[in-house]
Design a protein around this motif. Structure first.
Motif, PDB file in Angstrom:
ATOM      1  N   GLN A  36       9.860  12.454  31.988  1.00 50.44           N
ATOM      2  CA  GLN A  36      10.411  12.339  33.340  1.00 50.44           C
ATOM      3  C   GLN A  36       9.283  12.100  34.350  1.00 50.44           C
ATOM      4  OE1 GLN A  36      14.046  15.596  32.742  1.00 50.44           O
ATOM      5  NE2 GLN A  36      12.149  16.206  33.707  1.00 50.44           N
ATOM      6  N   LYS A  37       9.670  11.424  35.431  1.00 49.92           N
ATOM      7  CA  LYS A  37       8.728  11.227  36.528  1.00 49.92           C
ATOM      8  C   LYS A  37       9.268  11.952  37.752  1.00 49.92           C
ATOM      9  CE  LYS A  37       6.350   7.868  39.450  1.00 49.92           C
ATOM     10  NZ  LYS A  37       6.249   6.461  39.909  1.00 49.92           N
ATOM     11  N   ASP A  41      13.489  11.432  37.800  1.00 49.20           N
ATOM     12  CA  ASP A  41      13.684  10.131  37.147  1.00 49.20           C
ATOM     13  C   ASP A  41      13.302  10.214  35.681  1.00 49.20           C
ATOM     14  OD1 ASP A  41      14.411   9.098  39.613  1.00 49.20           O
ATOM     15  OD2 ASP A  41      12.345   8.478  40.105  1.00 49.20           O
ATOM     16  N   VAL A  43      12.100   8.560  32.548  1.00 50.35           N
ATOM     17  CA  VAL A  43      11.431   7.338  32.113  1.00 50.35           C
ATOM     18  C   VAL A  43      12.034   6.872  30.794  1.00 50.35           C
ATOM     19  CG1 VAL A  43       9.218   6.323  31.466  1.00 50.35           C
ATOM     20  CG2 VAL A  43       9.336   8.007  33.318  1.00 50.35           C
ATOM     21  N   SER A  53      17.913   6.838  26.486  1.00 48.03           N
ATOM     22  CA  SER A  53      17.802   6.444  27.894  1.00 48.03           C
ATOM     23  C   SER A  53      16.428   5.853  28.176  1.00 48.03           C
ATOM     24  CB  SER A  53      18.043   7.664  28.806  1.00 48.03           C
ATOM     25  OG  SER A  53      17.871   7.318  30.159  1.00 48.03           O
ATOM     26  N   LYS A  54      16.409   4.859  29.091  1.00 47.70           N
ATOM     27  CA  LYS A  54      15.131   4.281  29.554  1.00 47.70           C
ATOM     28  C   LYS A  54      15.348   3.739  30.965  1.00 47.70           C
ATOM     29  CE  LYS A  54      11.771   2.051  27.219  1.00 47.70           C
ATOM     30  NZ  LYS A  54      11.098   0.991  26.412  1.00 47.70           N
ATOM     31  N   HIS A  55      14.433   4.108  31.868  1.00 44.98           N
ATOM     32  CA  HIS A  55      14.532   3.664  33.264  1.00 44.98           C
ATOM     33  C   HIS A  55      14.294   2.148  33.342  1.00 44.98           C
ATOM     34  CE1 HIS A  55      13.829   3.464  37.590  1.00 44.98           C
ATOM     35  NE2 HIS A  55      14.308   4.704  37.688  1.00 44.98           N
ATOM     36  N   GLU A  56      15.051   1.492  34.230  1.00 46.40           N
ATOM     37  CA  GLU A  56      14.942   0.031  34.338  1.00 46.40           C
ATOM     38  C   GLU A  56      13.546  -0.428  34.783  1.00 46.40           C
ATOM     39  OE1 GLU A  56      16.925  -0.166  38.836  1.00 46.40           O
ATOM     40  OE2 GLU A  56      17.841  -1.229  37.161  1.00 46.40           O
ATOM     41  N   ARG A  57      12.856   0.402  35.560  1.00 45.52           N
ATOM     42  CA  ARG A  57      11.503   0.028  36.004  1.00 45.52           C
ATOM     43  C   ARG A  57      10.519  -0.020  34.844  1.00 45.52           C
ATOM     44  NH1 ARG A  57       8.098   2.564  38.407  1.00 45.52           N
ATOM     45  NH2 ARG A  57       6.863   0.702  38.844  1.00 45.52           N
ATOM     46  N   TYR A  58      10.845   0.680  33.769  1.00 41.83           N
ATOM     47  CA  TYR A  58       9.913   0.779  32.652  1.00 41.83           C
ATOM     48  C   TYR A  58      10.360  -0.044  31.444  1.00 41.83           C
ATOM     49  CZ  TYR A  58       7.947   4.614  35.355  1.00 41.83           C
ATOM     50  OH  TYR A  58       7.372   5.373  36.348  1.00 41.83           O
ATOM     51  N   GLN A  59      11.368  -0.897  31.654  1.00 41.61           N
ATOM     52  CA  GLN A  59      11.810  -1.752  30.564  1.00 41.61           C
ATOM     53  C   GLN A  59      10.679  -2.670  30.123  1.00 41.61           C
ATOM     54  OE1 GLN A  59      14.627  -1.804  28.873  1.00 41.61           O
ATOM     55  NE2 GLN A  59      15.740  -0.269  30.093  1.00 41.61           N
ATOM     56  N   TYR A  84       4.142  13.083  35.815  1.00 41.77           N
ATOM     57  CA  TYR A  84       5.053  12.877  34.677  1.00 41.77           C
ATOM     58  C   TYR A  84       5.171  14.196  33.909  1.00 41.77           C
ATOM     59  CZ  TYR A  84       4.720   7.850  35.550  1.00 41.77           C
ATOM     60  OH  TYR A  84       4.785   6.601  36.120  1.00 41.77           O
TER      61      TYR A  84
END
Length: 275
Positions: A36-37, A41, A43, A53-59, A84
């Motif tokens: 998590q960030k 959020d 990650v 799960s995966k955050h869209e910014r880190y795709q 983090y």
């Protein structure tokens, strides 16, 4: 507990260590792992060995090691700065919960120094010196050295947000009386980039001579006038004196000749009479 700190440069690959490592006798299927960030959020998250799960910014920019649970981010961005947290659960029991601080920097461009002449004279040249650099992070410090003496720039910074690259500009007004060397340095997070420039005095005009004092001028004029009068008088009277002297000398010569010519004639006449 004091957070671990990981430093990286924009565009590079960084690794964030987790607080737990899965034993070789076990596998990821028995664990739930959350990265998590800023706590809120997610990650990425794994459950029973699968990513859930995966955050869209880190795709396409993150992956996790299945054994030591290290989080890899590549290429890292300035927006990735922050705290983090690695949370590991086994059988719904939290076995690990620890944070790591990611500090991302970006290199500034080599400083560019320009000089513009604002005023010029025989004594000095006034110049406006500008030093600029762009594209770096975090907010930098700008410093200068003038002939081994430190100078302070009038600096300004521009950034779209607190996590955007900075552009920095420094200005300095100098009176240049001789050729000098100036250095501009941009420093951030222990890194520094510098550029030097030779500033030349542009105007080397000849200083006009100082006129003599008034009394000196007056005395000089009197001397010149006196000298001219003396020459004029000499030219007027000297020839007459020489001429009169020459005439007297000529008259005496003529009289001598006359007397000489008269004497023999008298003698001849006497001799004739006696005969």
């Amino acid at each position: 507990l004091e957070k671990k700190v990981v430093k990286g440069k924009m565009g590079e690959k960084v690794s964030l260590p987790c607080c737990h490592e899965i034993p070789s006798s076990e596998s990821l299927q028995k664990y739930r792992v959350y990265w998590q960030k800023n706590i809120t959020d997610v990650v990425l998250a794994y459950s029973e060995g699968n990513m859930i799960s995966k955050h869209e910014r880190y795709q396409n920019r993150t992956e996790m090691d299945p054994r030591n649970l290290t989080l890899w981010i590549s290429p890292v961005e300035i927006l990735d700065n922050g705290s983090y947290q690695c949370v590991v659960q086994r059988n719904s029991i939290v076995v690990c919960d620890e944070s790591v601080l990611l500090f991302v920097t970006a290199d500034f461009s080599n400083p560019n120094i320009t000089a513009e002449v604002s005023a010029d004279s025989c004594d000095s040249t006034e110049m406006v010196i500008t030093c600029s650099s762009h594209g770096g992070f975090p907010k930098p410090k700008i410093s200068g050295v003038l002939n081994n003496m430190s100078v302070e720039w009038n600096a300004s910074w521009v950034s779209e947000s607190s996590f955007s690259p900075y552009n920095v500009t420094g200005k300095l007004v100098l009176n240049v009386t001789k050729d000098i060397n100036i250095t501009c340095s941009v420093e951030h997070s222990g890194f520094a980039k510098s550029t030097s420039l030779l500033l030349k005095k542009t105007n080397d005009c000849i200083v006009p001579p100082v006129p003599p004092p008034y009394n000196v001028i007056t005395a000089s004029i009197i001397i010149v006038i006196t000298f001219l009068l003396a020459i004029t008088l000499a030219a007027r009277y000297l020839p007459r004196h020489v001429c009169s002297h020459c005439c007297k000398h000529q008259d005496s010569v003529e009289e001598g000749v006359k007397e000489y010519t008269k004497a023999p004639l008298s003698k001849v006449t006497a001799e004739t009479s006696s005969v």
